[in-house]
Design a protein around this motif. Structure first.
Motif, PDB file in Angstrom:
ATOM      1  N   GLU A  70      23.516  42.124  48.670  1.00 39.15           N
ATOM      2  CA  GLU A  70      22.858  40.921  49.194  1.00 39.15           C
ATOM      3  C   GLU A  70      22.189  40.128  48.075  1.00 39.15           C
ATOM      4  N   ASP A  71      21.585  40.830  47.116  1.00 32.76           N
ATOM      5  CA  ASP A  71      20.866  40.186  46.012  1.00 32.76           C
ATOM      6  C   ASP A  71      21.802  39.501  45.010  1.00 32.76           C
ATOM      7  N   ILE A  72      23.009  40.010  44.841  1.00 31.96           N
ATOM      8  CA  ILE A  72      23.901  39.472  43.793  1.00 31.96           C
ATOM      9  C   ILE A  72      25.005  38.572  44.343  1.00 31.96           C
ATOM     10  N   TRP A  73      25.196  38.550  45.674  1.00 31.41           N
ATOM     11  CA  TRP A  73      26.355  37.869  46.239  1.00 31.41           C
ATOM     12  C   TRP A  73      26.437  36.396  45.841  1.00 31.41           C
ATOM     13  N   HIS A  74      25.329  35.667  45.893  1.00 32.63           N
ATOM     14  CA  HIS A  74      25.420  34.227  45.606  1.00 32.63           C
ATOM     15  C   HIS A  74      25.856  33.963  44.163  1.00 32.63           C
ATOM     16  N   GLU A  75      25.387  34.778  43.242  1.00 28.89           N
ATOM     17  CA  GLU A  75      25.822  34.646  41.848  1.00 28.89           C
ATOM     18  C   GLU A  75      27.317  34.962  41.723  1.00 28.89           C
ATOM     19  N   TYR A  81      34.187  30.835  43.768  1.00 32.19           N
ATOM     20  CA  TYR A  81      34.373  29.686  44.649  1.00 32.19           C
ATOM     21  C   TYR A  81      35.642  28.912  44.325  1.00 32.19           C
ATOM     22  N   GLY A  82      36.482  28.725  45.333  1.00 34.00           N
ATOM     23  CA  GLY A  82      37.683  27.920  45.173  1.00 34.00           C
ATOM     24  C   GLY A  82      38.798  28.586  44.403  1.00 34.00           C
ATOM     25  N   ASN A  83      38.609  29.809  44.006  1.00 35.12           N
ATOM     26  CA  ASN A  83      39.601  30.488  43.170  1.00 35.12           C
ATOM     27  C   ASN A  83      40.539  31.356  43.986  1.00 35.12           C
ATOM     28  N   LEU A  84      41.656  31.629  43.386  1.00 35.83           N
ATOM     29  CA  LEU A  84      42.527  32.691  43.834  1.00 35.83           C
ATOM     30  C   LEU A  84      41.888  33.986  43.329  1.00 35.83           C
ATOM     31  N   MET A  85      41.808  34.982  44.184  1.00 41.83           N
ATOM     32  CA  MET A  85      41.251  36.273  43.797  1.00 41.83           C
ATOM     33  C   MET A  85      42.414  37.246  43.604  1.00 41.83           C
ATOM     34  N   ILE A  86      42.412  37.966  42.506  1.00 41.60           N
ATOM     35  CA  ILE A  86      43.432  38.980  42.244  1.00 41.60           C
ATOM     36  C   ILE A  86      42.731  40.316  42.029  1.00 41.60           C
ATOM     37  N   ALA A  87      43.284  41.362  42.605  1.00 42.72           N
ATOM     38  CA  ALA A  87      42.732  42.702  42.402  1.00 42.72           C
ATOM     39  C   ALA A  87      43.891  43.685  42.343  1.00 42.72           C
ATOM     40  N   HIS A  88      43.671  44.776  41.619  1.00 41.60           N
ATOM     41  CA  HIS A  88      44.681  45.830  41.540  1.00 41.60           C
ATOM     42  C   HIS A  88      44.453  46.738  42.736  1.00 41.60           C
ATOM     43  N   ASN A  89      45.427  46.794  43.628  1.00 46.11           N
ATOM     44  CA  ASN A  89      45.268  47.414  44.937  1.00 46.11           C
ATOM     45  C   ASN A  89      44.305  46.549  45.755  1.00 46.11           C
ATOM     46  N   ALA A  90      44.683  45.299  45.934  1.00 43.13           N
ATOM     47  CA  ALA A  90      43.819  44.280  46.541  1.00 43.13           C
ATOM     48  C   ALA A  90      43.372  44.624  47.954  1.00 43.13           C
ATOM     49  N   ALA A  91      44.158  45.376  48.698  1.00 40.21           N
ATOM     50  CA  ALA A  91      43.736  45.730  50.055  1.00 40.21           C
ATOM     51  C   ALA A  91      42.409  46.486  50.012  1.00 40.21           C
ATOM     52  N   ARG A  98      34.959  42.438  52.143  1.00 40.27           N
ATOM     53  CA  ARG A  98      34.740  42.135  53.564  1.00 40.27           C
ATOM     54  C   ARG A  98      33.655  43.037  54.149  1.00 40.27           C
ATOM     55  N   GLY A  99      33.708  44.342  53.818  1.00 41.07           N
ATOM     56  CA  GLY A  99      32.720  45.292  54.336  1.00 41.07           C
ATOM     57  C   GLY A  99      31.303  44.943  53.907  1.00 41.07           C
ATOM     58  N   CYS A 100      31.143  44.563  52.649  1.00 39.35           N
ATOM     59  CA  CYS A 100      29.813  44.184  52.143  1.00 39.35           C
ATOM     60  C   CYS A 100      29.343  42.870  52.779  1.00 39.35           C
ATOM     61  N   LEU A 101      30.228  41.898  52.872  1.00 41.24           N
ATOM     62  CA  LEU A 101      29.866  40.613  53.488  1.00 41.24           C
ATOM     63  C   LEU A 101      29.461  40.817  54.945  1.00 41.24           C
ATOM     64  N   PRO A 109      34.149  33.788  52.327  1.00 39.65           N
ATOM     65  CA  PRO A 109      34.668  32.567  51.710  1.00 39.65           C
ATOM     66  C   PRO A 109      36.157  32.418  52.034  1.00 39.65           C
ATOM     67  N   LYS A 110      36.617  31.188  52.052  1.00 38.00           N
ATOM     68  CA  LYS A 110      38.052  30.936  52.262  1.00 38.00           C
ATOM     69  C   LYS A 110      38.753  31.146  50.927  1.00 38.00           C
ATOM     70  N   LEU A 111      39.121  32.383  50.686  1.00 36.11           N
ATOM     71  CA  LEU A 111      39.743  32.766  49.419  1.00 36.11           C
ATOM     72  C   LEU A 111      41.126  33.327  49.679  1.00 36.11           C
ATOM     73  N   ASN A 112      42.086  32.912  48.899  1.00 35.35           N
ATOM     74  CA  ASN A 112      43.385  33.573  48.899  1.00 35.35           C
ATOM     75  C   ASN A 112      43.297  34.728  47.918  1.00 35.35           C
ATOM     76  N   TYR A 113      43.926  35.843  48.267  1.00 36.17           N
ATOM     77  CA  TYR A 113      43.950  36.950  47.311  1.00 36.17           C
ATOM     78  C   TYR A 113      45.361  37.486  47.159  1.00 36.17           C
ATOM     79  N   LEU A 114      45.578  38.099  46.006  1.00 40.95           N
ATOM     80  CA  LEU A 114      46.881  38.613  45.615  1.00 40.95           C
ATOM     81  C   LEU A 114      46.680  39.968  44.964  1.00 40.95           C
ATOM     82  N   CYS A 115      47.581  40.884  45.244  1.00 39.78           N
ATOM     83  CA  CYS A 115      47.515  42.204  44.620  1.00 39.78           C
ATOM     84  C   CYS A 115      48.292  42.189  43.307  1.00 39.78           C
ATOM     85  N   SER A 116      47.640  42.605  42.239  1.00 36.85           N
ATOM     86  CA  SER A 116      48.314  42.622  40.941  1.00 36.85           C
ATOM     87  C   SER A 116      49.406  43.698  40.875  1.00 36.85           C
ATOM     88  N   ILE A 117      49.396  44.659  41.794  1.00 40.61           N
ATOM     89  CA  ILE A 117      50.497  45.629  41.852  1.00 40.61           C
ATOM     90  C   ILE A 117      51.773  44.902  42.278  1.00 40.61           C
TER      91      ILE A 117
END
Length: 185
Positions: A70-75, A81-91, A98-101, A109-117
């Protein structure tokens, strides 16, 4: 040009809201411009599952004075913001986000995400495995595996190499090349 953020979480337990470390690597115009890492005091504090500690080495003592998600989310959100989010094993990472939010009552946020795998499999078809460490070794990238900032940065580097290999140079081309692999958070 390519703009995205690579994200990685380490968790204290199997609960999706138990982030104990978050890393974000920001890519602007195809270049890494910043990597941020936050240790996070999870809702389960002081409990950490021994298996999770075994994986990442983060203990309750490491986060005793750390901020909550909660303390760090806004930073963090400002970097994403506005970015494509990529993560390894994005699910997994999208699920932790999502769980933290949800736990703290924040809007997603309206974010598109992609799995780097998926991206790596499309780019390098004949590798025996597509784990982050395997891909990093394949590309001669050394890093401190299972620490969120380092993992996010390697994910960004691998993604940039994969985009280069696939001749993707703009965000608009990512959707075309990756088809159904891009999902909404």
């Amino acid at each position: 040009m390519l703009d995205f953020c690579a994200i990685d979480f380490e968790t204290a337990t199997q609960e999706r809201n138990s982030a104990c470390e978050m890393g974000i690597c920001v890519v602007e115009n195809g270049e890494i411009v910043k990597t941020e890492t936050w240790l996070i005091k999870p809702p389960s504090f002081p409990y950490f599952h021994p298996r999770n500690i075994e994986v990442h080495g983060i203990t309750p003592e490491d986060v005793v004075d750390a901020p909550t998600f909660e303390d760090i989310w806004h930073e963090a959100e400002n970097l994403m913001y506005g970015n494509l989010m990529i993560a390894h094993n994005a699910a997994f990472d999208a699920g932790v986000l999502r769980g933290c939010l949800d736990y703290y009552g924040f809007f997603k946020p309206k974010l598109n995400y992609l799995c780097s795998i998926s991206l790596a499999k499309k780019s390098w078809k004949n590798l025996p495995r597509y784990g982050l460490k395997t891909l990093a070794d394949h590309h001669h990238i050394s890093f401190n595996h299972h620490r969120a900032g380092a993992d996010a940065e390697v994910c960004a580097k691998i993604s940039l190499l994969a985009f280069q290999n696939l001749m993707v140079t703009r965000n608009e081309e990512v959707q075309e090349v990756m088809k159904k692999s891009v999902k909404l958070l």
